[in-house]
Design a protein around this motif. Structure first.
Motif, PDB file in Angstrom:
ATOM      1  N   LEU A   1       0.895  -1.207  -0.124  1.00  0.00           N
ATOM      2  CA  LEU A   1      -0.075  -0.009   0.173  1.00  0.00           C
ATOM      3  C   LEU A   1       0.795   1.231   0.008  1.00  0.00           C
ATOM      4  O   LEU A   1       1.864   1.476   0.641  1.00  0.00           O
ATOM      5  CB  LEU A   1      -0.903  -0.005   1.195  1.00  0.00           C
ATOM      6  N   VAL A   2       0.660   2.333  -0.909  1.00  0.00           N
ATOM      7  CA  VAL A   2       1.308   3.228  -0.874  1.00  0.00           C
ATOM      8  C   VAL A   2       0.310   4.516  -0.651  1.00  0.00           C
ATOM      9  O   VAL A   2      -0.821   4.673  -1.014  1.00  0.00           O
ATOM     10  CB  VAL A   2       1.811   3.774  -2.366  1.00  0.00           C
ATOM     11  N   ALA A   3       0.890   5.355   0.242  1.00  0.00           N
ATOM     12  CA  ALA A   3      -0.225   6.486   0.740  1.00  0.00           C
ATOM     13  C   ALA A   3      -0.593   7.423  -0.532  1.00  0.00           C
ATOM     14  O   ALA A   3       0.187   7.711  -1.212  1.00  0.00           O
ATOM     15  CB  ALA A   3       0.341   7.214   1.795  1.00  0.00           C
ATOM     16  N   ALA A   4      -1.476   7.847  -0.548  1.00  0.00           N
ATOM     17  CA  ALA A   4      -1.932   8.900  -1.686  1.00  0.00           C
ATOM     18  C   ALA A   4      -1.083  10.429  -1.365  1.00  0.00           C
ATOM     19  O   ALA A   4      -1.082  10.514  -0.163  1.00  0.00           O
ATOM     20  CB  ALA A   4      -3.506   9.122  -1.942  1.00  0.00           C
ATOM     21  N   GLU A   5      -0.806  10.725  -2.413  1.00  0.00           N
ATOM     22  CA  GLU A   5      -0.128  12.244  -2.243  1.00  0.00           C
ATOM     23  C   GLU A   5      -1.499  13.283  -2.012  1.00  0.00           C
ATOM     24  O   GLU A   5      -2.578  13.225  -2.774  1.00  0.00           O
ATOM     25  CB  GLU A   5       0.573  12.660  -3.323  1.00  0.00           C
ATOM     26  N   VAL A   6      -1.375  14.027  -1.254  1.00  0.00           N
ATOM     27  CA  VAL A   6      -2.215  14.971  -0.768  1.00  0.00           C
ATOM     28  C   VAL A   6      -1.889  16.420  -0.844  1.00  0.00           C
ATOM     29  O   VAL A   6      -0.477  16.776  -0.502  1.00  0.00           O
ATOM     30  CB  VAL A   6      -2.782  14.795   0.569  1.00  0.00           C
ATOM     31  N   PHE A   7      -2.754  17.215  -1.705  1.00  0.00           N
ATOM     32  CA  PHE A   7      -2.248  18.391  -2.004  1.00  0.00           C
ATOM     33  C   PHE A   7      -2.791  19.643  -1.301  1.00  0.00           C
ATOM     34  O   PHE A   7      -4.094  19.261  -0.810  1.00  0.00           O
ATOM     35  CB  PHE A   7      -2.282  18.832  -3.621  1.00  0.00           C
TER      36      PHE A   7
END
Length: 87
Positions: A5-11
């Motif tokens: 699992l890879v964390a989503a990038e948050v902008f």
């Protein structure tokens, strides 16, 4: 096969707002006038220097035809993921 699992990038909301302004061909001063805010407030949102408050979210959503909750959710997700706590 293992799945990692890879964390989503948050902008920050300002990046989304910049995209919206660019798509409409709106300048920062024009948008600031539309939402009844000083130019520096819009610039600070774009630079993630200030948080999107409920009042600011309502103004942004009214101008863009979105929901205020969208902008509040973007702010909350950014602050939660980045550990940022406003200026």
């Amino acid at each position: 096969m293992s799945s990692k699992l890879v964390a989503a990038e948050v902008f920050p909301p300002g990046e989304h707002l910049a995209d919206e302004l660019a798509a409409r061909g709106w300048t920062i001063p024009h948008f600031a006038e539309l939402i009844g805010q000083p130019v520096h407030v819009v610039a600070d949102v774009l630079d993630a220097q200030i948080e999107v408050t409920p009042d600011l979210a309502a103004a942004i959503s009214s101008a863009l035809g979105t929901s205020a909750q969208l902008w509040l959710n973007l702010e909350q997700a950014y602050r939660s993921h980045s550990g940022a706590h406003g200026a």
